[in-house]
Every structure is written in C-alpha cells, then in structure tokens.
Design an enzyme around this catalytic site. Structure first.
Site, PDB file in Angstrom:
ATOM      1  N   ASP A  70     -14.298 -13.324 -34.110  1.00  0.00           N
ATOM      2  CA  ASP A  70     -15.293 -13.512 -35.175  1.00  0.00           C
ATOM      3  C   ASP A  70     -15.395 -14.984 -35.568  1.00  0.00           C
ATOM      4  OD1 ASP A  70     -17.154 -12.813 -37.042  1.00  0.00           O
ATOM      5  OD2 ASP A  70     -15.731 -11.931 -38.468  1.00  0.00           O
ATOM      6  N   HIS A 114     -21.591 -18.827 -29.829  1.00  0.00           N
ATOM      7  CA  HIS A 114     -21.257 -17.772 -28.864  1.00  0.00           C
ATOM      8  C   HIS A 114     -20.895 -18.388 -27.505  1.00  0.00           C
ATOM      9  CE1 HIS A 114     -22.374 -14.877 -31.780  1.00  0.00           C
ATOM     10  NE2 HIS A 114     -23.677 -15.059 -31.708  1.00  0.00           N
ATOM     11  N   LEU A 160      -3.447  -8.030 -15.306  1.00  0.00           N
ATOM     12  CA  LEU A 160      -4.025  -7.829 -16.640  1.00  0.00           C
ATOM     13  C   LEU A 160      -5.298  -6.983 -16.570  1.00  0.00           C
ATOM     14  CD1 LEU A 160      -4.248  -8.775 -19.718  1.00  0.00           C
ATOM     15  CD2 LEU A 160      -5.799 -10.527 -18.854  1.00  0.00           C
TER      16      LEU A 160
HETATM   17  C1  FPP Z   1     -18.832 -12.512 -33.885  1.00  0.00           C
HETATM   18  O1  FPP Z   1     -19.116 -13.757 -34.468  1.00  0.00           O
HETATM   19  C2  FPP Z   1     -18.998 -12.612 -32.457  1.00  0.00           C
HETATM   20  C3  FPP Z   1     -19.805 -11.805 -31.691  1.00  0.00           C
HETATM   21  C4  FPP Z   1     -20.614 -10.725 -32.250  1.00  0.00           C
HETATM   22  C5  FPP Z   1     -19.927 -12.038 -30.265  1.00  0.00           C
HETATM   23  C6  FPP Z   1     -18.638 -12.322 -29.601  1.00  0.00           C
HETATM   24  C7  FPP Z   1     -18.879 -12.801 -28.251  1.00  0.00           C
HETATM   25  C8  FPP Z   1     -18.184 -13.815 -27.680  1.00  0.00           C
HETATM   26  C9  FPP Z   1     -17.071 -14.504 -28.330  1.00  0.00           C
HETATM   27  C10 FPP Z   1     -18.465 -14.207 -26.298  1.00  0.00           C
HETATM   28  C11 FPP Z   1     -18.145 -13.036 -25.418  1.00  0.00           C
HETATM   29  C12 FPP Z   1     -18.022 -13.421 -24.067  1.00  0.00           C
HETATM   30  C13 FPP Z   1     -18.142 -12.553 -23.051  1.00  0.00           C
HETATM   31  C14 FPP Z   1     -17.736 -13.001 -21.756  1.00  0.00           C
HETATM   32  C15 FPP Z   1     -18.699 -11.195 -23.199  1.00  0.00           C
HETATM   33  P1  FPP Z   1     -20.336 -13.855 -35.459  1.00  0.00           P
HETATM   34  O2  FPP Z   1     -21.543 -14.196 -34.677  1.00  0.00           O
HETATM   35  O3  FPP Z   1     -20.450 -12.601 -36.250  1.00  0.00           O
HETATM   36  O4  FPP Z   1     -19.895 -15.050 -36.361  1.00  0.00           O
HETATM   37  P2  FPP Z   1     -20.205 -15.222 -37.922  1.00  0.00           P
HETATM   38  O5  FPP Z   1     -19.473 -14.110 -38.618  1.00  0.00           O
HETATM   39  O6  FPP Z   1     -19.630 -16.555 -38.229  1.00  0.00           O
HETATM   40  O7  FPP Z   1     -21.686 -15.153 -38.085  1.00  0.00           O
END
Ligand code: FPP
Length: 255
Positions: A35, A52, A146
């Site tokens: 997050d 992201h 893994l």
């Molecule tokens: C939450 O942060 C994050 C997500 C909903 C997406 C997570 C995805 C990645 C870390 C990349 C994944 C990679 C692969 C290879 C699938 P948020 O956007 O809710 O952050 P915020 O709370 O600060 O708005």
C-alpha cells in the site's frame, strides 16, 4: 545451529547491535498488502501510476530476496475486487503491470526456480493480463522454489461466498452431507487450497486493516505494519519484518 543471515543494509539498524535472521525459523508464507503507491507519487508531484510503476520494481526486489532467504510462499495483493472502482486509466495501468513485470522478469523467475500462481478471479481480467499471467503459470509450473502468488482480482468475502456456493451444490446433489462440512473441507474450496496458511502479514503505508485480504487464512498470522510507502519498501525492511516475526511468540490460542 540456526543459520544467521546478516541484514543487508545497516542503515536502519545503526543504533542497535547487528541482528540476524534464524534460517530455520523463517515464516514459510509471507503475505503482503503493498500500500501507499498513490501517496508516494503524490508526495513527489507525480501521477499515481508512477507510484505503481515504482511499486512493481520493489516487487522484483522483494521476490528476489524472499527467494534467496528461502521463504516458501510470497502472496502479494496486486489488485482487489474493490480496485475496479478506481479511475479507468489507473485500472488500465494496473492491468498492464503484470504484463510488464512478466515480460521483463520471467527469465529471472525461471532462473530462480520460482513458481508463479494466482488467487482471485483471473478469468475476469483483460485478455492481455490473463495471457501474461497464464503464460507465467504455465512456464514456471515445474519449478519447486518460492511460490510467487499474485492476488489478482481477489476479494476474501467473494472467495468465501464462492466456497459456500460450491459446497451447497455438492450437498444439494448428495455428493456431501452437511455433517461433512468442517474447516478442512471449507479450506479445500478456497483459492488457497493448495497453499500453507500465511505466517506473517506485512502492510505498508501506515494503514492497519485487512481490506478484504485473506480474512480466513490470516486467522493465526502475525501482523507487521510500517509507515513506509510500498515504493520505498526494500530488502532491509523485509528482513526487519522477518526478524520481528522470529521474535514473536505464536500461541494459537494456547498458553
Ligand atoms: C495500493 O496502493 C496498491 C495497489 C492497489 C496496487 C499494487 C500494485 C503494485 C505494487 C504493483 C504490482 C506489480 C505486479 C507485478 C502485479 P494505493 O494505490 O492504494 O496507494 P494509496 O493508498 O497511497 O493511494
């Protein structure tokens, strides 16, 4: 004697004595709620998708490190059933991430003997996302290192309701009786039926909630939170979480 892994980066630990991980007492299954990508980007005056993208690079680092340390399963919450509510452009970007990730990283996953799996309704993902994920699953299926388990279009309540539906159909058709329903049978109808349950849940960004992630499976997991946003998470923090886990006493309701 347990093997001691030194911390890679002494930065976070400069006021303490060196600490090490015990190789025979690692969490076997680590689940992560990644997050803070949006806030990380906002703090830099960048669009949310930049967070992201950086988050994807951190996924590579953490997968590599989890594999090197000998963790058995790493489950990453990459897209929830609720994430469809985000702006269309952001959802489109998130759907491209597994494609980019696997295009650039599949050779290393193969080399590291990592097996890719998913939980969630992958069939409902766009064709290009599904294709990349299914190809990675297929090409890594004989690996026995893994397990890299992506939660994609995953929601825990959905998972449980689906399990109840499947069990009900079996009871209705006489394949099962209601008396045969127990925890093991219920678990066998979950997306995670082939996995050991998580030992440790990590959530970044300062939020301390489960957000519909593995509600059943995390019943006895240890929780570890950090204020650090996911794009700033690294190997040192991962080791810190594992180290703290090793210093918890798990009692499973006993004494
Ligand atoms: C939450 O942060 C994050 C997500 C909903 C997406 C997570 C995805 C990645 C870390 C990349 C994944 C990679 C692969 C290879 C699938 P948020 O956007 O809710 O952050 P915020 O709370 O600060 O708005």
């Amino acid at each position: 004697m347990p093997i001691k892994f030194p911390f890679r980066n002494a930065k976070l630990n400069k006021t303490e004595q060196p600490i090490g991980l015990e190789g025979d007492h690692l969490p076997k299954h680590v689940a992560i709620i990644m997050d803070g990508n949006g806030r990380w980007a906002k703090n830099r005056g960048m669009p949310r998708i930049a967070g992201h993208k950086e988050g994807m690079n951190v996924v590579k680092k953490v997968v590599r490190h989890a594999s090197d340390l000998g963790v058995n399963v790493l489950t990453l919450y990459a897209f929830s059933t609720e994430n469809w509510k985000r702006p269309k452009k952001e959802v489109e970007f998130l759907m491209k991430l597994p494609v980019d990730f696997l295009n650039t990283y599949l050779p290393e996953l193969l080399e590291k003997n990592v097996q890719v799996q998913t939980i969630g309704e992958v069939d409902a993902l766009p064709e290009h996302t599904r294709h990349a994920v299914n190809e990675a699953i297929e090409r890594t299926k004989h690996n026995d290192g893994l397990i890299l388990n992506f939660a994609l279009n995953y929601g825990s309540r959905y998972e449980m309701v689906e399990a109840v539906k499947q069990i009900s159909v079996k009871v209705k058709s006489g394949q099962l009786t209601a008396d045969q329903i127990d925890e093991t049978l219920f678990e066998n109808h979950m997306f995670t039926s082939d996995l050991i349950e998580p030992d440790l849940l990590i959530r970044t960004s300062g939020e301390q909630r489960l957000s519909n992630f593995l509600l059943w499976q995390l019943a006895y997991a240890e929780f570890w939170f950090t204020d650090v946003f996911w794009p700033d998470f690294d190997e040192t923090l991962f080791e810190r979480a594992l180290y703290d886990y090793q210093n918890r006493k798990r009692r499973y309701g006993g004494v």
